[in-house]
Scaffold this motif. Structure first.
Motif, PDB file in Angstrom:
ATOM      1  N   THR A  36      -4.457   5.899  -2.330  1.00 18.45           N
ATOM      2  CA  THR A  36      -3.346   5.227  -3.002  1.00 18.45           C
ATOM      3  C   THR A  36      -3.449   3.735  -2.747  1.00 18.45           C
ATOM      4  O   THR A  36      -3.609   3.303  -1.603  1.00 18.45           O
ATOM      5  N   THR A  38      -2.108  -0.312  -4.609  1.00 22.13           N
ATOM      6  CA  THR A  38      -1.443  -1.072  -5.655  1.00 22.13           C
ATOM      7  C   THR A  38      -2.499  -1.762  -6.493  1.00 22.13           C
ATOM      8  O   THR A  38      -3.384  -2.445  -5.965  1.00 22.13           O
ATOM      9  N   SER A  39      -2.436  -1.555  -7.815  1.00 19.73           N
ATOM     10  CA  SER A  39      -3.386  -2.234  -8.694  1.00 19.73           C
ATOM     11  C   SER A  39      -2.822  -3.598  -9.069  1.00 19.73           C
ATOM     12  O   SER A  39      -1.635  -3.750  -9.323  1.00 19.73           O
ATOM     13  N   ILE A  42      -0.166  -8.417  -9.221  1.00 28.06           N
ATOM     14  CA  ILE A  42       1.267  -8.149  -9.110  1.00 28.06           C
ATOM     15  C   ILE A  42       2.002  -9.419  -9.503  1.00 28.06           C
ATOM     16  O   ILE A  42       1.756 -10.491  -8.936  1.00 28.06           O
ATOM     17  N   THR A  52       6.301  -4.297  -3.077  1.00 24.44           N
ATOM     18  CA  THR A  52       5.588  -3.346  -2.227  1.00 24.44           C
ATOM     19  C   THR A  52       4.100  -3.377  -2.553  1.00 24.44           C
ATOM     20  O   THR A  52       3.711  -3.246  -3.717  1.00 24.44           O
ATOM     21  N   ILE A  53       3.293  -3.560  -1.527  1.00 25.60           N
ATOM     22  CA  ILE A  53       1.838  -3.536  -1.682  1.00 25.60           C
ATOM     23  C   ILE A  53       1.327  -2.316  -0.915  1.00 25.60           C
ATOM     24  O   ILE A  53       1.477  -2.231   0.311  1.00 25.60           O
ATOM     25  N   ARG A  54       0.752  -1.378  -1.649  1.00 23.88           N
ATOM     26  CA  ARG A  54       0.410  -0.071  -1.086  1.00 23.88           C
ATOM     27  C   ARG A  54      -1.082   0.050  -0.764  1.00 23.88           C
ATOM     28  O   ARG A  54      -1.939  -0.430  -1.497  1.00 23.88           O
ATOM     29  N   THR A  87       0.753   0.423   3.853  1.00 24.45           N
ATOM     30  CA  THR A  87       1.710  -0.170   2.919  1.00 24.45           C
ATOM     31  C   THR A  87       2.663  -1.119   3.633  1.00 24.45           C
ATOM     32  O   THR A  87       3.109  -0.851   4.744  1.00 24.45           O
ATOM     33  N   ILE A 118      -6.163  -7.470  -4.340  1.00 29.27           N
ATOM     34  CA  ILE A 118      -4.870  -7.294  -4.992  1.00 29.27           C
ATOM     35  C   ILE A 118      -4.200  -8.661  -5.017  1.00 29.27           C
ATOM     36  O   ILE A 118      -3.821  -9.197  -3.975  1.00 29.27           O
TER      37      ILE A 118
END
Length: 323
Positions: A36, A38-39, A42, A52-54, A87, A118
């Motif tokens: 998982t 974050t794409s 952002i 939120t950065i996962r 995260t 990211i």
């Protein structure tokens, strides 16, 4: 040597399980694999309270996480305790200082998994420069071009033309309004407005300014059509197979010219659509058969003007292995 071989075997099993969907028991040691993330990029909008950065990975032993920001070590702020993975959460009041490019690393004794960068962008609210509203005077029957020149901002953006009383200006063969405002919407949330532009049309018969949208008792002199857009006699358009083709021609003249399109030596494909009163030609998902020379023609009772557009559709690039 035996331990090295063992590690290679574990890595091979892990890679195979990812590709084939095989289940590996938890007790089997596995290198980290990102599951998982974050794409990016952002985009932090003004109403966002948190970002939120996962980053979550699986592996055995359980992975440990670290982050970099702009290629330097970064320790996420300790503002949340409900995440046991990599995260982290940023509060809105901190967002500007955290703008940059992040990368997550998940590691255990068998190796390290790394995410792509990211990017976190915290754009400022776009603004038009202040301008003095000087009325634009134009002779009756002549064309006029109003430019919006929107400020830089987060894509996508949409441009709307409206009157001062916020009435939408409908497109037709010719548009007549006294006042024009350019509105630009970024992400369909942030809307900025350009200084209103007033247009005054000079009455041909009496030489004064008309306040009724340019209508007078004497018709403007007839004029043969000419092209406002694009300029010159011929232009070129290059695009890849599968892309959508859009060709636009805008003309001037009196009476208002009518626009038509042809493809030289061939028929227009069935996928062809015409919009904006014939000014815009669109063809979806082009292929090599759509290559060729297109012509737009503006004509009225006084004559015609034409423009040629060479359309080149290129196939996908082929890479050859060189030995």
């Amino acid at each position: 040597m035996r331990s090295v071989g063992s590690m290679q075997l574990v890595l091979l099993v892990a890679l195979t399980s990812t590709a084939t969907g095989l289940h590996i028991p938890l007790e089997v040691e596995q290198p980290p694999a990102i599951i998982t993330l974050t794409s990016g990029p952002i985009i932090a909008l003004p109403f966002d309270k948190t970002i939120t950065i996962r980053c979550e990975a699986r592996g055995n032993p359980p992975p440990e996480y670290r982050w970099t920001k702009d290629s330097e070590e970064f320790v996420p702020p300790n503002i949340t305790t409900d995440h046991t993975d990599g995260t982290f959460v940023l509060l809105d009041k901190h967002l500007v200082t955290f703008q940059g490019k992040y990368r997550c690393y998940a590691s255990n004794k068998l190796g390290t998994a790394m995410t792509e960068e990211i990017e976190l962008r915290v754009p400022s609210v776009p603004k038009f420069p202040k301008e003095v509203n000087v009325p634009i005077v134009v002779k009756e029957g002549e064309p006029i071009t109003l430019e919006c020149n929107p400020p830089e901002g987060v894509a996508p953006r949409q441009i709307y033309w409206m009157t001062l009383d916020l009435m939408h200006i409908d497109q037709d063969e010719r548009t007549v309004e006294k006042d024009y405002c350019c509105f630009v919407a970024f992400n369909k949330i942030i809307i900025v407005q350009k200084t209103a532009m007033a247009v005054m049309v000079t009455n041909l018969k009496h030489g004064n300014e008309s306040d009724d949208g340019g209508n007078s008792t004497e018709a403007p002199p007839a004029r043969i059509p000419s092209m406002l857009l694009p300029s010159g006699v011929q232009t070129e358009k290059v695009l890849l197979m599968g892309e959508n083709l859009q060709l636009e021609c805008i003309s001037q003249g009196y009476p208002t010219p009518t626009m038509s399109w042809i493809k030289m030596g061939d028929k227009l494909p069935l996928r062809t659509q015409f919009n904006n009163f014939g000014k815009l030609l669109s063809i979806s998902s082009v292929d090599e058969s759509d290559s060729g020379k297109y012509m737009c023609k503006a004509h009225n009772s006084e004559g015609e003007a034409v423009h040629y557009i060479d359309v080149i559709v290129e196939g996908p690039l082929c890479l050859t292995n060189l030995k």
